[in-house]
Motif scaffolding. Structure first.
Motif, short mmCIF file in Angstrom:
data_model
loop_
_atom_site.label_atom_id
_atom_site.label_comp_id
_atom_site.label_asym_id
_atom_site.label_seq_id
_atom_site.Cartn_x
_atom_site.Cartn_y
_atom_site.Cartn_z
N LEU A 9 1.04 -1.47 0.03
CA LEU A 9 0.49 -0.05 0.30
C LEU A 9 0.44 1.17 0.31
O LEU A 9 1.75 1.66 1.50
N VAL A 10 1.31 2.48 -1.33
CA VAL A 10 2.10 2.90 -1.27
C VAL A 10 1.51 4.34 -1.33
O VAL A 10 -0.29 4.56 -1.86
N TYR A 11 2.15 4.92 -0.22
CA TYR A 11 2.21 6.48 0.01
C TYR A 11 3.14 7.77 -0.19
O TYR A 11 3.78 6.97 0.45
N ASP A 12 3.07 8.66 0.13
CA ASP A 12 4.13 9.43 -0.41
C ASP A 12 3.92 9.34 1.41
O ASP A 12 2.72 9.74 1.98
N ARG A 13 4.52 10.37 2.43
CA ARG A 13 4.63 10.30 3.60
C ARG A 13 3.89 11.23 4.04
O ARG A 13 3.28 11.14 5.53
N GLN A 14 3.29 12.75 3.43
CA GLN A 14 2.24 13.62 3.29
C GLN A 14 1.41 12.72 3.79
O GLN A 14 0.37 13.08 4.68
N GLY A 15 0.70 12.14 2.94
CA GLY A 15 -0.47 11.54 2.51
C GLY A 15 -0.27 10.19 3.33
O GLY A 15 -1.46 9.79 4.36
N ALA A 16 0.80 10.07 4.06
CA ALA A 16 0.25 8.95 4.96
C ALA A 16 0.21 9.06 6.07
O ALA A 16 -0.63 8.45 7.25
N GLU A 43 8.88 7.51 -1.12
CA GLU A 43 9.93 8.41 -0.64
C GLU A 43 11.61 7.73 -0.51
O GLU A 43 12.51 7.68 -1.13
N GLU A 44 10.78 6.07 0.56
CA GLU A 44 11.84 5.57 0.75
C GLU A 44 12.92 4.45 -0.27
O GLU A 44 13.32 3.62 -0.15
N ILE A 45 10.87 3.78 -1.33
CA ILE A 45 11.53 3.19 -1.83
C ILE A 45 11.66 3.15 -3.59
O ILE A 45 12.33 1.63 -4.18
N TYR A 46 11.31 4.40 -3.95
CA TYR A 46 11.95 4.70 -4.83
C TYR A 46 12.48 5.98 -5.53
O TYR A 46 11.76 7.15 -5.90
N PRO A 47 13.42 5.94 -4.30
CA PRO A 47 13.82 8.11 -4.46
C PRO A 47 15.11 7.83 -5.67
O PRO A 47 15.38 7.37 -6.45
N ARG A 48 14.95 8.84 -5.79
CA ARG A 48 15.38 9.54 -7.07
C ARG A 48 14.46 8.76 -8.66
O ARG A 48 15.66 8.27 -9.27
N LYS A 49 13.36 8.27 -8.21
CA LYS A 49 12.67 7.49 -9.10
C LYS A 49 13.98 6.42 -10.14
O LYS A 49 13.70 5.68 -10.62
N THR A 53 17.84 -0.03 -2.94
CA THR A 53 18.72 -2.06 -3.00
C THR A 53 17.84 -2.51 -2.03
O THR A 53 17.50 -4.48 -2.18
N ASP A 54 16.67 -2.28 -1.06
CA ASP A 54 16.26 -2.80 -0.43
C ASP A 54 14.96 -3.88 -0.55
O ASP A 54 14.84 -4.01 -0.28
N THR A 55 14.85 -3.09 -2.00
CA THR A 55 13.21 -3.35 -2.41
C THR A 55 13.92 -4.26 -4.13
O THR A 55 12.38 -4.41 -4.65
N ILE A 56 14.21 -3.73 -3.89
CA ILE A 56 14.98 -4.26 -5.70
C ILE A 56 14.51 -5.70 -6.02
O ILE A 56 13.90 -6.32 -6.95
N MET A 57 14.90 -6.77 -4.77
CA MET A 57 14.31 -8.19 -5.22
C MET A 57 12.91 -8.63 -4.65
O MET A 57 12.96 -9.44 -4.38
N LEU A 58 12.29 -7.63 -3.86
CA LEU A 58 11.07 -8.03 -3.16
C LEU A 58 9.84 -7.79 -4.11
O LEU A 58 9.62 -6.13 -4.34
N ASN A 59 8.92 -8.24 -4.65
CA ASN A 59 8.64 -8.37 -5.26
C ASN A 59 6.80 -9.16 -4.89
O ASN A 59 6.80 -9.55 -4.28
N PRO A 60 5.81 -7.68 -4.18
CA PRO A 60 4.60 -7.98 -4.17
C PRO A 60 3.85 -8.74 -5.30
O PRO A 60 4.13 -8.89 -5.89
N ASP A 61 2.35 -9.40 -4.40
CA ASP A 61 1.81 -9.72 -5.48
C ASP A 61 1.12 -9.30 -5.79
O ASP A 61 0.36 -9.29 -6.79
N PHE A 62 0.69 -7.58 -5.09
CA PHE A 62 0.48 -6.56 -5.89
C PHE A 62 -0.02 -5.58 -5.36
O PHE A 62 0.86 -5.89 -4.48
#
Length: 285
Positions: A9-16, A43-49, A53-62
């Motif tokens: 469940l992806v939010y930006d910081r302010q939205g969260a 901002e933590e999992i997709y910085p600078r688009k 590195t800690d999420t690059i190998m982790l794929n959720p089911d959706f």
């Protein structure tokens, strides 16, 4: 057949920060459908688009993306992750100008006349050329980047910021608009908003809201839209004209639910949405 799915469940910081209750609803209701939601801050999992590195190998089911980041949605889909809403909906519907252009090109749904401009075109001259118009940032949300062209120029420039913008004639009417909540290709709820003053009928800006009963014409419009879009959950917004006609104004990708739950605490919006997602995941494997 999976009976449990890991979901982002992806939010930006302010939205969260603003949506703590809604995030809890996702987790609690999602568990009933076998969804294990993990809150992710973009901002933590997709910085600078780029994926960190800690999420690059982790794929959720959706993933459900609750922030306006079409490029992130496209990147997730590139990793074969189903995303709600998908990248096409995110790209088109998060640009008010592209939305109106696409709908007018492919359907006969009546629209609010709309012209799209680049940010560099925002001058006093162009505002003077469009009196009695409304100007909006193409990626604005919640009515906070919406102005009348006769408002002070400096206020408009500060509000639009670096965004491109659209110009629309001010629609004469009762100061109302209608939002249809659409899951898949079905209307699952609807509200009518009335501006207390001025022309901005946004709930977050203090508009009155009540339940709206969709008409056969509303249902027809949604079915027509769904010939060209594959929606997860969106809000389809129409302005109400003086004669009662509805004109499509925009389609909200990251649609809020406060209005619907205020009018109907038992709306079951997330239940309908999660059932749709579960069925789609099972169907498409």
């Amino acid at each position: 057949m999976a009976d449990k799915w890991t979901a982002w469940l992806v939010y930006d910081r302010q939205g969260a920060k603003r949506n703590g209750d809604y995030i809890r609803m996702h987790k609690e209701i999602g568990a009933k459908f076998g969804f294990d939601f993990k809150l992710k801050i973009i901002e933590e999992i997709y910085p600078r688009k780029m994926f960190s590195t800690d999420t690059i190998m982790l794929n959720p089911d959706f993933a459900i993306v609750r922030t306006i980041q079409p490029d992130f949605t496209k990147a997730l889909e590139g990793r074969h992750v189903p995303v709600f809403n998908n990248a096409f909906v995110s790209e088109i519907c998060n640009d008010k100008g592209r939305t109106i252009h696409y709908v007018s090109k492919h359907t006969d749904i009546p629209i609010v006349p709309t012209e799209r401009f680049s940010n560099i075109d925002l001058t006093k001259e162009i505002l003077n050329h469009y009196p009695n118009h409304v100007i909006k940032a193409v990626d604005g949300h919640g009515g906070r980047q919406v102005f009348a062209t006769w408002e002070p120029y400096e206020r408009i420039v500060d509000g639009i910021g670096e965004s491109d913008f659209v110009l629309q004639p001010k629609i004469e009417g009762p100061g109302k608009d209608v939002r249809l909540y659409v899951v898949g290709d079905e209307i699952v709820g609807a509200v009518e908003r009335t501006a207390k003053e001025g022309f901005r009928a946004n709930y977050s800006l203090g508009a009155d809201v009540c339940t709206y009963i969709p008409t056969k014409k509303d249902i027809q419009y949604v079915k027509e839209l769904c010939r060209f879009f594959s929606f997860g959950l969106v809000g389809v917004d129409f302005l109400v004209c003086r004669d009662g006609r509805l004109l499509l104004n925009e389609i909200e990708d990251v649609v809020g639910a406060r209005m619907l739950y205020r009018c109907n605490p038992d709306a079951g919006l997330l239940e309908r949405y999660f059932a749709f997602i579960r069925d789609k995941l099972l169907r498409e494997g």
